[in-house]
Write an enzyme that holds these catalytic residues in place. Structure first.
Site, short mmCIF file in Angstrom:
data_model
loop_
_atom_site.label_atom_id
_atom_site.label_comp_id
_atom_site.label_asym_id
_atom_site.label_seq_id
_atom_site.Cartn_x
_atom_site.Cartn_y
_atom_site.Cartn_z
N ASP A 1 0.87 -1.16 0.00
CA ASP A 1 0.00 0.00 0.00
C ASP A 1 0.93 1.22 0.00
OD1 ASP A 1 -2.45 1.54 0.35
OD2 ASP A 1 -1.74 1.87 2.40
N ASP B 1 -0.12 5.21 0.94
CA ASP B 1 -0.34 6.16 2.03
C ASP B 1 -0.25 5.46 3.38
OD1 ASP B 1 -0.78 8.40 0.43
OD2 ASP B 1 -2.89 7.92 0.15
#
Length: 345
Positions: A19, A21
């Site tokens: 991922d 953020d």
């Protein structure tokens, strides 16, 4: 699920799916250790991918952003919910069909690249509404989407993340904006593309033929649940949204395979621990140097060891149904571990 090397966690997998953020960067700054970890993976020839629910940038823009931070990335390594949503719409609609876009310019660009026509008003008779995060999305955009959906347009959400991480704490994400339309329309989107749906992870694994992928994320409700749905092992890093306290109360479908403080846990021996502690006694969570006790004054953590090892023991106790309400330290070292995990008090 697969067991990783007892030394370096990364050695047990043939693909690492990140991922972004809260894992690799926070807003516009790389998280400590991320550039070095990614560089090491590339140097050792490990396949990697970036799977993000953020629909405000195109894959090439995300790669440029990462490279500008010193995190090596190629556009083909990036999978965004914006591109995936546009691809899905292209499969369901005729070429050139009008699609009302609620979100950033990147989402409009992906819709256009998929051979569809982005529009901004319900009176342009859109066949679908695609809704993604955009910092400028306002009431007028949501009103147009509401009118179009009531008129029969297909409603596709790029993701339903309730919040976005920031240096000032969690901020409203696309899921919060989707919730506005859900309230107004009294219905759910027809399709949600991003995590926790498994499509992004499955696509990443398919692209490189991976058989043992590891998902690395900071959110239990998207990254970790999505990995579980995809049948993949996962590593929760505590640099973003989900906290140690969240982990203790996580349901069975949101429990990672491992937890680490940050991405350096992929390489540093012992820096990523399996949760729950594998040899923990269900009733007490006892394993290694840590133990959960109850002397009548409520549960207490006693013993010695690292904070993550303590967290693994606490997970074993909590996930077996043991109440940790009023958890207190039974020693100075336990107090330090609970403070490091944000669990003190």
């Amino acid at each position: 699920m697969t067991d990783a090397s007892p030394g370096r966690l990364a050695d047990g997998y043939d693909l690492v799916i990140f991922d972004l953020d809260g894992v690799v960067y926070l807003i516009d700054q790389p998280i400590a250790g991320a550039p070095e970890t990614v560089g090491r993976l590339h140097a050792e020839g490990k396949a990697l991918a970036y799977a993000t629910n953020n629909a405000s940038r195109r894959s090439s823009e995300v790669a440029d952003l990462l490279n500008g931070m010193g995190v090596a990335a190629r556009p083909e390594e990036v999978l965004t919910s914006a591109a995936a949503s546009a691809e899905l719409l292209a499969e369901r609609l005729p070429a050139g069909a009008p699609v009302l876009v609620v979100g950033a310019e990147a989402l409009r660009a992906e819709v256009r690249a998929a051979g569809l026509r982005p529009v901004g008003r319900a009176d342009e008779a859109p066949l679908a509404v695609v809704q993604g995060y955009g910092p400028q999305v306002g009431w007028a955009d949501l009103a147009e989407a509401s009118v179009a959906i009531r008129a029969g347009a297909l409603w596709v959400a790029t993701n339903t993340d309730r919040t976005l991480p920031s240096g000032r704490g969690p901020l409203p994400g696309n899921g919060s904006l989707v919730a506005v339309l859900r309230t107004a329309l009294e219905r759910d989107p027809d399709t949600v593309v991003g995590k926790p749906e498994p499509a992004l992870f499955a696509t990443a694994a398919h692209r490189v033929g991976a058989r043992r992928p590891l998902v690395v994320g900071d959110r239990l409700d998207t990254d970790i649940e999505g990995a579980a749905r995809a049948g993949m092992d996962s590593l929760l890093v505590l640099t973003g949204v989900s906290t140690a306290a969240d982990l203790l109360t996580a349901g069975p479908d949101r429990r990672p395979t491992y937890v680490a403080s940050d991405l350096t846990g992929l390489f540093a021996p012992g820096a990523a621990v399996r949760v729950p502690a594998r040899d923990a006694a269900p009733a007490t969570g006892a394993t290694g140097g840590w133990r959960v006790t109850d002397a009548g004054a409520g549960p207490a953590l006693t013993g010695t060891g690292g904070p993550l090892d303590a967290l693994a023991v606490l997970c074993a106790a909590a996930w077996s149904g043991r109440s940790l309400t009023g958890l207190r330290p039974g020693s100075d070292e336990a107090g330090a571990a609970l403070r490091a995990l944000g669990l003190a008090g």
